[in-house]
Design a protein around this motif. Structure first.
Motif, PDB file in Angstrom:
ATOM      1  N   ARG A  17     -12.903   1.860   3.359  1.00 58.92           N
ATOM      2  CA  ARG A  17     -11.747   1.215   3.993  1.00 58.92           C
ATOM      3  C   ARG A  17     -11.885  -0.305   3.973  1.00 58.92           C
ATOM      4  NH1 ARG A  17      -9.855   2.535   9.624  1.00 58.92           N
ATOM      5  NH2 ARG A  17     -12.070   2.693   9.974  1.00 58.92           N
ATOM      6  N   ILE A  53     -12.273 -14.865  -1.815  1.00 60.23           N
ATOM      7  CA  ILE A  53     -11.514 -13.930  -2.650  1.00 60.23           C
ATOM      8  C   ILE A  53     -10.062 -14.386  -2.776  1.00 60.23           C
ATOM      9  CG2 ILE A  53     -10.429 -11.645  -2.387  1.00 60.23           C
ATOM     10  CD1 ILE A  53     -13.253 -10.564  -1.858  1.00 60.23           C
ATOM     11  N   CYS A  54      -9.595 -15.154  -1.779  1.00 59.29           N
ATOM     12  CA  CYS A  54      -8.224 -15.652  -1.839  1.00 59.29           C
ATOM     13  C   CYS A  54      -8.183 -17.101  -2.330  1.00 59.29           C
ATOM     14  CB  CYS A  54      -7.576 -15.547  -0.469  1.00 59.29           C
ATOM     15  SG  CYS A  54      -7.454 -13.843   0.078  1.00 59.29           S
ATOM     16  N   ARG A  76      -8.341 -16.956   5.692  1.00 55.41           N
ATOM     17  CA  ARG A  76      -7.825 -17.074   4.326  1.00 55.41           C
ATOM     18  C   ARG A  76      -6.492 -17.840   4.345  1.00 55.41           C
ATOM     19  NH1 ARG A  76      -4.866 -12.036   1.818  1.00 55.41           N
ATOM     20  NH2 ARG A  76      -3.719 -13.820   1.063  1.00 55.41           N
ATOM     21  N   ARG A  84       0.583 -11.044  -2.654  1.00 52.97           N
ATOM     22  CA  ARG A  84      -0.670 -10.871  -1.903  1.00 52.97           C
ATOM     23  C   ARG A  84      -1.391 -12.203  -1.688  1.00 52.97           C
ATOM     24  NH1 ARG A  84      -3.919  -7.469  -5.350  1.00 52.97           N
ATOM     25  NH2 ARG A  84      -2.193  -7.076  -6.763  1.00 52.97           N
ATOM     26  N   ARG A 103       0.557  -9.561  -7.179  1.00 55.87           N
ATOM     27  CA  ARG A 103      -0.549 -10.501  -6.936  1.00 55.87           C
ATOM     28  C   ARG A 103      -0.036 -11.782  -6.296  1.00 55.87           C
ATOM     29  NH1 ARG A 103      -4.665 -10.852 -11.896  1.00 55.87           N
ATOM     30  NH2 ARG A 103      -5.973 -11.695 -10.249  1.00 55.87           N
ATOM     31  N   GLU A 156     -13.232  -2.061   1.694  1.00 51.63           N
ATOM     32  CA  GLU A 156     -12.848  -2.529   0.354  1.00 51.63           C
ATOM     33  C   GLU A 156     -11.338  -2.605   0.242  1.00 51.63           C
ATOM     34  OE1 GLU A 156     -16.137  -0.908  -2.793  1.00 51.63           O
ATOM     35  OE2 GLU A 156     -14.838   0.560  -1.852  1.00 51.63           O
ATOM     36  N   LEU A 157     -10.691  -1.580   0.752  1.00 49.66           N
ATOM     37  CA  LEU A 157      -9.233  -1.526   0.673  1.00 49.66           C
ATOM     38  C   LEU A 157      -8.633  -2.733   1.392  1.00 49.66           C
ATOM     39  CD1 LEU A 157      -7.131   0.736  -0.342  1.00 49.66           C
ATOM     40  CD2 LEU A 157      -6.767   1.075   2.076  1.00 49.66           C
ATOM     41  N   ARG A 158      -9.181  -3.045   2.552  1.00 54.90           N
ATOM     42  CA  ARG A 158      -8.619  -4.134   3.349  1.00 54.90           C
ATOM     43  C   ARG A 158      -8.959  -5.506   2.754  1.00 54.90           C
ATOM     44  NH1 ARG A 158      -7.792  -1.546   8.329  1.00 54.90           N
ATOM     45  NH2 ARG A 158      -6.697   0.313   7.630  1.00 54.90           N
ATOM     46  N   MET A 159     -10.222  -5.676   2.336  1.00 48.70           N
ATOM     47  CA  MET A 159     -10.609  -7.005   1.883  1.00 48.70           C
ATOM     48  C   MET A 159     -10.171  -7.254   0.431  1.00 48.70           C
ATOM     49  SD  MET A 159     -14.287  -8.941   1.595  1.00 48.70           S
ATOM     50  CE  MET A 159     -14.790  -9.084   3.274  1.00 48.70           C
ATOM     51  N   LEU A 160     -10.398  -6.283  -0.435  1.00 48.18           N
ATOM     52  CA  LEU A 160     -10.154  -6.531  -1.856  1.00 48.18           C
ATOM     53  C   LEU A 160      -8.717  -6.228  -2.265  1.00 48.18           C
ATOM     54  CD1 LEU A 160     -13.466  -5.059  -3.359  1.00 48.18           C
ATOM     55  CD2 LEU A 160     -12.999  -7.366  -2.541  1.00 48.18           C
ATOM     56  N   PHE A 161      -8.179  -5.095  -1.791  1.00 52.46           N
ATOM     57  CA  PHE A 161      -6.865  -4.682  -2.282  1.00 52.46           C
ATOM     58  C   PHE A 161      -5.713  -5.435  -1.622  1.00 52.46           C
ATOM     59  CE2 PHE A 161      -7.376  -1.134  -5.232  1.00 52.46           C
ATOM     60  CZ  PHE A 161      -8.757  -1.040  -5.200  1.00 52.46           C
ATOM     61  N   LEU A 162      -5.975  -6.121  -0.508  1.00 54.66           N
ATOM     62  CA  LEU A 162      -4.929  -6.942   0.092  1.00 54.66           C
ATOM     63  C   LEU A 162      -5.045  -8.403  -0.359  1.00 54.66           C
ATOM     64  CD1 LEU A 162      -4.762  -5.568   3.760  1.00 54.66           C
ATOM     65  CD2 LEU A 162      -3.374  -4.945   1.774  1.00 54.66           C
ATOM     66  N   SER A 163      -6.032  -8.686  -1.173  1.00 53.26           N
ATOM     67  CA  SER A 163      -6.219 -10.046  -1.688  1.00 53.26           C
ATOM     68  C   SER A 163      -5.515 -10.145  -3.045  1.00 53.26           C
ATOM     69  CB  SER A 163      -7.716 -10.305  -1.863  1.00 53.26           C
ATOM     70  OG  SER A 163      -8.160  -9.624  -3.024  1.00 53.26           O
ATOM     71  N   LEU A 221       0.839  -1.203   0.000  1.00 53.52           N
ATOM     72  CA  LEU A 221       0.000   0.000   0.000  1.00 53.52           C
ATOM     73  C   LEU A 221       0.874   1.253   0.000  1.00 53.52           C
ATOM     74  CD1 LEU A 221      -2.741  -1.014   2.601  1.00 53.52           C
ATOM     75  CD2 LEU A 221      -2.944  -0.969   0.124  1.00 53.52           C
ATOM     76  N   ASN A 239      -7.141  -8.606  -9.005  1.00 52.64           N
ATOM     77  CA  ASN A 239      -6.459  -7.662  -9.881  1.00 52.64           C
ATOM     78  C   ASN A 239      -6.750  -6.228  -9.416  1.00 52.64           C
ATOM     79  OD1 ASN A 239      -5.705  -5.979 -11.996  1.00 52.64           O
ATOM     80  ND2 ASN A 239      -6.080  -7.585 -13.524  1.00 52.64           N
ATOM     81  N   ARG A 240      -5.752  -5.589  -8.774  1.00 49.33           N
ATOM     82  CA  ARG A 240      -5.961  -4.243  -8.236  1.00 49.33           C
ATOM     83  C   ARG A 240      -6.280  -3.237  -9.346  1.00 49.33           C
ATOM     84  NH1 ARG A 240      -1.009  -3.221  -3.894  1.00 49.33           N
ATOM     85  NH2 ARG A 240      -1.946  -4.327  -2.162  1.00 49.33           N
ATOM     86  N   MET A 285     -11.038 -12.725   9.949  1.00 45.43           N
ATOM     87  CA  MET A 285     -10.947 -12.574   8.490  1.00 45.43           C
ATOM     88  C   MET A 285      -9.517 -12.824   8.015  1.00 45.43           C
ATOM     89  SD  MET A 285     -13.248  -9.151   8.069  1.00 45.43           S
ATOM     90  CE  MET A 285     -12.758  -8.759   6.403  1.00 45.43           C
ATOM     91  N   LEU A 290      -1.510   4.040  -4.702  1.00 46.49           N
ATOM     92  CA  LEU A 290      -2.509   3.564  -3.729  1.00 46.49           C
ATOM     93  C   LEU A 290      -2.497   4.394  -2.441  1.00 46.49           C
ATOM     94  CD1 LEU A 290      -2.665  -0.318  -3.662  1.00 46.49           C
ATOM     95  CD2 LEU A 290      -4.547   1.278  -3.926  1.00 46.49           C
ATOM     96  N   GLU A 291      -1.326   4.905  -2.110  1.00 43.49           N
ATOM     97  CA  GLU A 291      -1.219   5.697  -0.887  1.00 43.49           C
ATOM     98  C   GLU A 291      -2.074   6.970  -0.997  1.00 43.49           C
ATOM     99  OE1 GLU A 291       2.934   6.141  -0.186  1.00 43.49           O
ATOM    100  OE2 GLU A 291       2.558   7.069   1.752  1.00 43.49           O
ATOM    101  N   TYR A 294     -17.423  -4.072   6.322  1.00 50.59           N
ATOM    102  CA  TYR A 294     -18.567  -3.597   5.533  1.00 50.59           C
ATOM    103  C   TYR A 294     -19.780  -3.480   6.460  1.00 50.59           C
ATOM    104  CZ  TYR A 294     -16.248  -4.661   1.062  1.00 50.59           C
ATOM    105  OH  TYR A 294     -15.413  -4.679  -0.020  1.00 50.59           O
ATOM    106  N   GLU A 312      -5.691   6.009  -0.937  1.00 53.01           N
ATOM    107  CA  GLU A 312      -6.124   5.662   0.423  1.00 53.01           C
ATOM    108  C   GLU A 312      -6.397   6.932   1.236  1.00 53.01           C
ATOM    109  OE1 GLU A 312      -3.229   3.700   2.826  1.00 53.01           O
ATOM    110  OE2 GLU A 312      -4.712   2.997   4.260  1.00 53.01           O
ATOM    111  N   ALA A 318     -11.713  -2.606   9.727  1.00 56.82           N
ATOM    112  CA  ALA A 318     -12.593  -1.965   8.738  1.00 56.82           C
ATOM    113  C   ALA A 318     -13.525  -3.031   8.179  1.00 56.82           C
ATOM    114  CB  ALA A 318     -11.757  -1.353   7.616  1.00 56.82           C
TER     115      ALA A 318
END
Lengths: 227, 522
Positions: free
Chosen positions: B99, A108-109, A154, A80, A77, B101-108, A59, B111-112, A150, B249-250, A93, B253, A91
């Motif tokens: 946030r 997702i993983c 994974r 990750r 990828r 989304e950032l944690r769940m999707l972007f750390l998985s 990040l 495809n970012r 969470m 991304l920074e 939803y 964010e 954080a």
């Protein structure tokens, strides 16, 4: 850790430097973690722990240096896919239940058979009764437990936890230590950024950051917690 | 393990699960009430603008001049949108992530790049809708001005609104994807604006922005060459979306964090936070709040501390802030004065201008709301702390308003100075106290409500409406007398006033119900 053989090395941070408005937050930080080991990352507020965690997550882009996770650059990828990171501020939803959070984190993983593991985690943290609830109105501790679940549901080869004890009650702390030990026994490399002396007890190595530099690296030592 | 099997289906399931919970838990009554008020506000704005436009009568020569030079001015708006987009892009916009989304999707391992593009497309759809809707609304209000077809003008102005939105989106996505630094973005934006200013000055018709602006003037010029701008901006926007995936991304964010706070403040109808956060968003940082510094602490006796704190806050304001305050309050007085004489003016601008000026001045109250511990030991009776904190802001506000009223008196003939000074006095004091009460009521923890006197607490909701009511009071006779004069009939102020205030009644009822619900939940 310098003598860690390349074959068992999961995370390798090499001379990472990061500055914000001319101020060095990370100054040529190097460390490595082998599989099946727990490293405690300690340091005062503002010492650069969270920035390092964000850099490992991809990040934050370092100004110089390199981070490899099982041979892949941090943030890629491939990296990750094998790295699970839990930050100190949960954080969630607002419109997904706790179980759905765990389910989607796993799917997702690429993990479809998550149900049993999810039950184990929810039971371990004592939040099984919250599984079908939306997180609105949850306490800080309940959110933290959901967030940790969470991260643990994974698949991962590297687990990074930033201040995992924040908000946890005694039972939650005990459960977390159990899950960290379980991950180590399964061969994962674990990096825990913490201020808690209790977590030092399960660590194999302690790395202390001070003003963005590694100021201590060796056996866990409570006396060096606030260097 | 580089890709996730069934990535799209997992994301589809995620959206589906969120949607089903939204439908299950959303309070549709609230949605309907919000829609009701949105329609009222939109209706008032369009109606007032439409009525205002009837006051104008363009002569044939003015229409010809507009047809000749209007494209350049409309093009300047497009250039301005591009400039603003560039600045937004350098700060991480237009992509805004939750946030979670950032944690769940972007750390998985998803495809970012694809996720960022998808978000950028959503943001541009949003801007496009606003652009089209805004253009159509202006078209409806202004068609009689242009002496043109009631359908044609909204269509052309809708298309022009889309072009403005696309220019904004192009600037934002390109600056994000190319990781343009803030000073560079600013220089490029200034260069674009300078180019357009030169075109206006020299009357150059064939620069890209004037061409884009000519869409808006098509009903007058009967030329359609401007339409070529639409696919070109779409193409630039598409390129911007593609490269936006390379964005930092920074930055995204940081931008997302501010946007999420802004959304929360909006959802809580917290006007003060909305303005403060909007400012933080434009300045790419949080506002540094001046603490009760050593010098002030030394000077302050416990009883005078609130007053000194208030002075300390004012002394630490930046010149930019003072300038903004002068501009806002000037606009408020100016528009109100224009309303009085029934001349050309967008009357409703007086309301937000006065209220925003009041919020600026009532800043010291924010400290009470955000840091109540600072004030616990002050030996000031409950209810009077707020008043003491507001003495200086109100004094400055009134002084500013009186000065501006004198200037307006010189510029707008026909208003007695005494009347004008009276308006200014009421507006200045009303703005500060109204905004202050709004600040305390909207963001206060339970103990802070005790800072208001019981009378203020009881009538707090209505006090919040003071600035709005004062400004509105000027609109009613102005619009009514003008309309009556045009229709050759006597004015009916009572009917109009009653109609206007009737609109407030459902709002009051809704506020009461909401408060009742919160109390019940507690």
């Amino acid at each position: 850790m310098a003598e860690t053989s390349k074959g068992s090395q999961v995370l390798a941070v090499e001379k990472i430097t990061k500055s914000y408005e001319g101020e060095k937050v990370l100054d040529e930080v190097s460390l490595s973690i082998a599989k099946g080991t727990i490293v405690a990352l300690v340091g005062t507020n503002g010492s650069g722990k969270t920035t390092l965690v964000k850099t490992i997550a991809g990040l934050v882009t370092p100004d110089s240096g390199r981070i490899d996770i099982l041979g892949s650059t941090a943030g890629s990828r491939q990296a990750r896919a094998v790295t699970s990171i839990v930050f100190d501020d949960p954080a969630l939803y607002p419109d997904l239940t706790v179980r759905e959070h765990l389910g989607f984190s796993a799917r997702i993983c690429g993990r479809e058979d998550y149900a049993e593991r999810a039950d184990e985690l929810l039971g371990g943290f004592g939040i099984s009764d919250l599984a079908a609830r939306l997180p609105q109105g949850f306490s800080r501790g309940q959110r933290q437990k959901t967030s940790l679940s969470m991260g643990l549901v994974r698949p991962f080869r590297l687990l990074v936890l930033d201040e995992p004890y924040v908000g946890l009650d005694g039972a939650g702390k005990t459960a977390l230590v159990g899950f960290i030990r379980q991950a180590r026994s399964e061969g994962a490399a674990i990096l825990v950024a913490t201020h808690s002396p209790e977590l030092l007890e399960i660590a194999d190595t302690m790395i202390a950051l001070g003003f963005g530099k590694v100021v201590y690296q060796g056996k866990p030592d409570r006396a060096k917690l606030e260097l | 393990m580089a890709t996730v099997v069934g990535e799209r289906s997992v994301l589809r399931d995620l959206s589906g699960a969120r949607r089903s919970h939204f439908i299950e838990h959303n309070d549709f009554l609230t949605v309907i009430v919000k829609g009701y008020f949105a329609v009222i506000v939109a209706g008032i704005v369009v109606d007032v603008a439409s009525n205002s436009s009837k006051f104008f009568t363009f002569s044939a020569s003015e229409l010809a001049s507009l047809s000749r030079n209007g494209a350049n001015y409309a093009g300047a708006m497009v250039a301005l949108a591009l400039f603003m987009g560039l600045m937004a892009g350098t700060r991480g916009g237009p992509v805004a992530l939750f946030r979670a989304e950032l944690r769940m999707l972007f750390l998985s391992p998803l495809n970012r790049e694809r996720l960022i593009r998808k978000k950028a497309i959503r943001a541009l759809e949003h801007f496009g809708f606003i652009g089209i809707a805004g253009g159509v609304a202006v078209g409806i209000a202004a068609h009689s001005l242009l002496k043109s077809n009631a359908l044609e003008v909204p269509v052309y102005l809708g298309a022009y609104g889309l072009v403005v939105a696309l220019a904004y989106g192009s600037g934002a996505t390109l600056a994000l994807g190319l990781r343009v630094k803030k000073p560079i973005g600013y220089l490029v934006g200034l260069a674009v604006m300078g180019w357009e200013a030169f075109s206006i000055f020299k009357g150059i018709k064939y620069d890209p922005f004037a061409l884009s602006g000519s869409i808006a003037l098509s009903p007058l010029s009967h030329g359609n060459s401007g339409w070529i701008a639409l696919p070109i901006w779409l193409l630039i926007c598409a390129v911007g979306i593609v490269i936006s995936a390379r964005g930092d991304l920074e930055r995204i964010e940081r931008h997302s964090e501010l946007v999420s706070r802004l959304r929360f403040a909006l959802s809580a109808r917290d006007v003060r936070s909305v303005i403060v956060l909007s400012r933080a968003l434009s300045e790419d940082g949080y506002r540094a709040r001046q603490g009760l510094g050593g010098l002030w602490s030394a000077l302050a006796s416990p009883s005078s501390a609130p007053l000194l704190r208030s002075a300390s806050n004012l002394a630490h304001w930046s010149p930019r802030r003072y300038l903004r305050l002068v501009l806002l309050s000037s606009a408020g007085v100016w528009f109100a004065a224009q309303g009085w004489v029934g001349a050309k003016a967008i009357y409703l601008l007086a309301v937000p201008a006065v209220f925003a000026a009041g919020l600026e001045l009532a800043d010291s109250v924010s400290s009470v709301v955000e840091k109540p511990d600072l004030f616990v030991n002050y030996p000031v009776d409950d209810g009077w702390l707020l008043t003491r904190l507001l003495v200086l802001p109100a004094t400055i506000s009134v002084a500013l308003a009186l000065g501006e009223a004198a200037v307006v008196h010189l510029l707008v003939p026909g208003i007695p100075l005494l009347v004008l000074e009276g308006i200014a006095l009421a507006m200045g004091a009303g703005a500060v106290f109204g905004a202050a009460v709004a600040s305390v009521r909207s963001g206060a923890p339970p103990g802070i409500v005790g800072l208001l006197t019981p009378e203020t607490q009881a009538f707090g909701f209505f006090i919040e409406l003071i600035p709005v009511a004062i400004a509105s009071a000027w609109l009613i006779p102005a619009i009514n007398s003008r309309s009556a004069a045009l229709a050759n009939r006597p004015p009916e102020p009572d009917a109009l006033s009653a109609a206007f205030f009737a609109l407030i009644l459902p709002l009051a009822a809704w506020a009461w119900l909401r408060g009742h619900k919160v109390l019940k939940a507690d």
